[in-house]
Design a protein around this motif. Structure first.
Motif, short mmCIF file in Angstrom:
data_model
loop_
_atom_site.label_atom_id
_atom_site.label_comp_id
_atom_site.label_asym_id
_atom_site.label_seq_id
_atom_site.Cartn_x
_atom_site.Cartn_y
_atom_site.Cartn_z
N SER A 1 0.63 -1.29 -0.25
CA SER A 1 0.07 -0.08 -0.07
C SER A 1 0.90 1.22 -0.04
O SER A 1 1.89 1.23 0.67
N ASP A 2 0.23 2.24 -0.60
CA ASP A 2 1.13 3.56 -0.84
C ASP A 2 1.17 4.16 0.60
O ASP A 2 2.23 4.81 0.93
N ASP A 3 0.37 3.84 1.44
CA ASP A 3 0.30 4.60 2.82
C ASP A 3 0.76 3.95 4.01
O ASP A 3 0.88 4.09 4.88
N ASN A 4 1.64 2.64 3.39
CA ASN A 4 2.52 2.12 4.48
C ASN A 4 3.67 2.08 4.26
O ASN A 4 4.49 1.33 3.70
N GLU A 5 4.43 3.10 4.75
CA GLU A 5 5.87 3.29 4.47
C GLU A 5 6.68 2.47 4.92
O GLU A 5 7.79 1.90 4.34
#
Length: 546
Positions: free
Chosen positions: A237-241
């Motif tokens: 996911s893009d929001d899970n760095e």
């Protein structure tokens, strides 16, 4: 002090703690299998539960009852019956020859297969190879070894329990021994107040992506074709760095392997699509190796406008003159770097084998000017003691179980930004005298507690006292600010030794290089930084006298 555990079922209690913790915090993310296990496991007899946990905590999935001898459990075979009835283990499983050999001792092998005398003298691995072609099928243990008087079980929930361990810890490098080491007092952890809603995984996709990344890593380590591994990497996911950084790290590792194979185009494609630190510099280097100096130089110029770190800038400046020369450009002017003082020593070799750092330490030490071997331990520890509250600040996503050695996002790009005010408050103490009291108070109160910055075994009150007396607070502030710029890179590279002159309230850091040794890149970066900020630093070059 190491404690003595009176509770024979301590490991079972710890396992229950994990199941309860996961059930309370992750129920909405669990599969039916995971949820059923969490609710059903406590209903088993105590001995059966204990036996399963003993299997979970041991290596492998195949066990002989005779090797599962625990006083608190009693008969392993009786304890195994309820587990087999629920399908948690399989009794008398099918085994191939290699699995059988893992369970047997050499005398048993000789007896079962009636080995000739010369075969009995061979190692187990050689006996296995000698019998492999003759016995290539699978049989139950009771058929392989009739009248053994023993039982064999196959543990069928290992993958499930590994997933539960992952959900609890948020990683695979921590295991069930964490609980035991904590119970015994060997490991101590900071007590962080986090909410019941705090958890490492926010969605089932996060868990599944982590599992897939782990499987891809294992496949790569086992030698599978890198192209197939890359193809199966989850997008994350893009929001899970946090997960994306793990993916980038694996991609970078695979790219390095492909580069070693001289597959320049494949390596460049991997580096170009990777955001792991150092990937862009490697992409430039691969373009150069692929005889594309123009493309490499253009990318280098873009990177120099906004380097991702000091380390990348150092690499770019090293490559730039070579690429410019290949393109026929004028020789680039060199930017002079701040230099450390140089110390040259010629000493007789020690009578007993010793590290060169210790030889120099003992040579330079004076009663009024002691020298300590500290390397990365001292400055990191002082930073950790001053900034303890900031490092262990319970912000969302940083802590989600009681066994954290440090924040889960320690190496994230926004680690410092998410705690900017807390770190600012800590470093502001260096503008006055409060920093001394904070460091000494935390040393007294926190000694032995796990921290990513503390080297407890290297510290004592005398060393801390000398450091606080002799290192100006401004110098500490400069060092701490640099650590925060890039925690992963800047926690290493410190000089080997530090010398104090207490009467003069001054110090000197000393990097030691023996014959033929030279400065590493991270050491060069610290030397330049310290010299630029007028922090006393020297490089000592030692030669052995004839």
């Amino acid at each position: 002090m190491i404690k003595v555990l009176d509770n024979a079922f301590y490991y079972l209690d710890n396992f229950h703690q994990v199941l309860t913790w996961i059930g309370d915090r992750y129920d909405d993310l669990l599969t039916t299998e995971e949820r059923d296990f969490i609710t059903g496991f406590p209903t088993l007899p105590q001995a059966s539960r204990a036996l399963l946990v003993r299997m979970v905590m041991r290596k492998g999935t195949l066990f002989r009852a005779s090797k599962l001898a625990y006083a608190e459990i009693g008969s392993a075979h009786e304890a195994a019956r309820p587990l087999a009835a629920l399908g948690l283990i399989e009794e008398d499983p099918l085994l191939d020859l290699e699995q059988l050999f893992d369970l047997l001792q050499k005398p048993e092998i000789g007896k079962i297969f009636q080995l000739a005398p010369y075969l009995r003298q061979l190692r187990k691995s050689e006996q296995l190879e000698a019998l492999r072609e003759q016995y290539d099928g699978q049989h139950r243990f009771s058929n392989w070894y009739e009248n053994s008087g023993d039982h064999v079980y196959s543990h069928l929930t290992q993958q499930l329990c590994d997933r539960l361990r992952l959900i609890f810890f948020g990683n695979y490098h921590q295991d069930w021994t964490e609980f035991v080491l904590s119970d015994l007092g060997i490991y101590q952890y900071e007590k962080v107040a986090f909410s019941p809603a705090a958890r490492g995984f926010r969605s089932r996709r996060d868990i599944d992506d982590f599992l897939m990344l782990h499987q891809c890593h294992e496949r790569f380590v086992d030698g599978e074709d890198p192209a197939g591994v890359i193809r199966d990497l989850p997008p994350c996911s893009d929001d899970n760095e946090w997960l994306r950084s793990r993916r980038d790290k694996l991609t970078f590792t695979i790219a390095q392997h492909v580069e070693k194979l001289a597959d320049w185009k494949a390596a460049h494609a991997l580096y170009a699509g990777c955001h792991y630190p150092g990937a862009r510099a490697r992409a430039i280097r691969v373009l150069e190796k692929d005889e594309q100096p123009r493309e490499a130089f253009d990318l280098l110029q873009v990177a120099l406008q906004q380097p991702e770190s000091e380390a990348e800038r150092q690499q770019l400046l090293r490559m730039a003159p070579r690429l410019a020369r290949k393109l026929g450009h004028a020789k680039l002017p060199r930017t002079p770097l701040a230099q450390a003082l140089r110390i040259d020593l010629s000493l007789p070799p020690p009578q007993e084998p010793s590290y060169v750092e210790f030889v120099v330490r003992d040579h330079l030490a004076r009663d009024d000017a002691p020298v300590y071997y500290v390397e990365n331990s001292l400055i990191n520890s002082l930073f950790g003691l001053l900034c303890w509250d900031a490092v262990f600040c319970p912000i969302p996503g940083a802590f989600f179980h009681p066994y954290h050695r440090g924040p889960a996002d320690l190496h994230s790009a926004d680690f410092q930004r998410r705690r900017a005010q807390q770190f600012a408050d800590c470093l502001a103490q260096l503008d006055g005298d409060q920093y001394r009291a904070t460091i000494l108070a935390n040393y007294a109160a926190k000694t032995g507690i796990q921290s990513p910055f503390l080297y407890w075994e290297a510290l004592d009150e005398d060393l801390i006292g000398l450091a606080l007396d002799c290192i100006p607070p401004l110098h500490l502030k400069r060092a701490f600010e640099r650590i925060l710029l890039d925690i992963k890179a800047n926690r290493s590279g410190f000089p080997d030794l530090i010398q104090f002159w207490p009467a003069e309230r001054r110090y000197n850091m000393i990097e030691v290089k023996g014959p033929g040794d030279r400065l590493q890149d991270n050491q060069l970066r610290w030397i330049e930084y310290c010299a630029t900020h007028q922090m006393p630093i020297s490089v000592c070059y030692l030669q052995w006298a004839a």
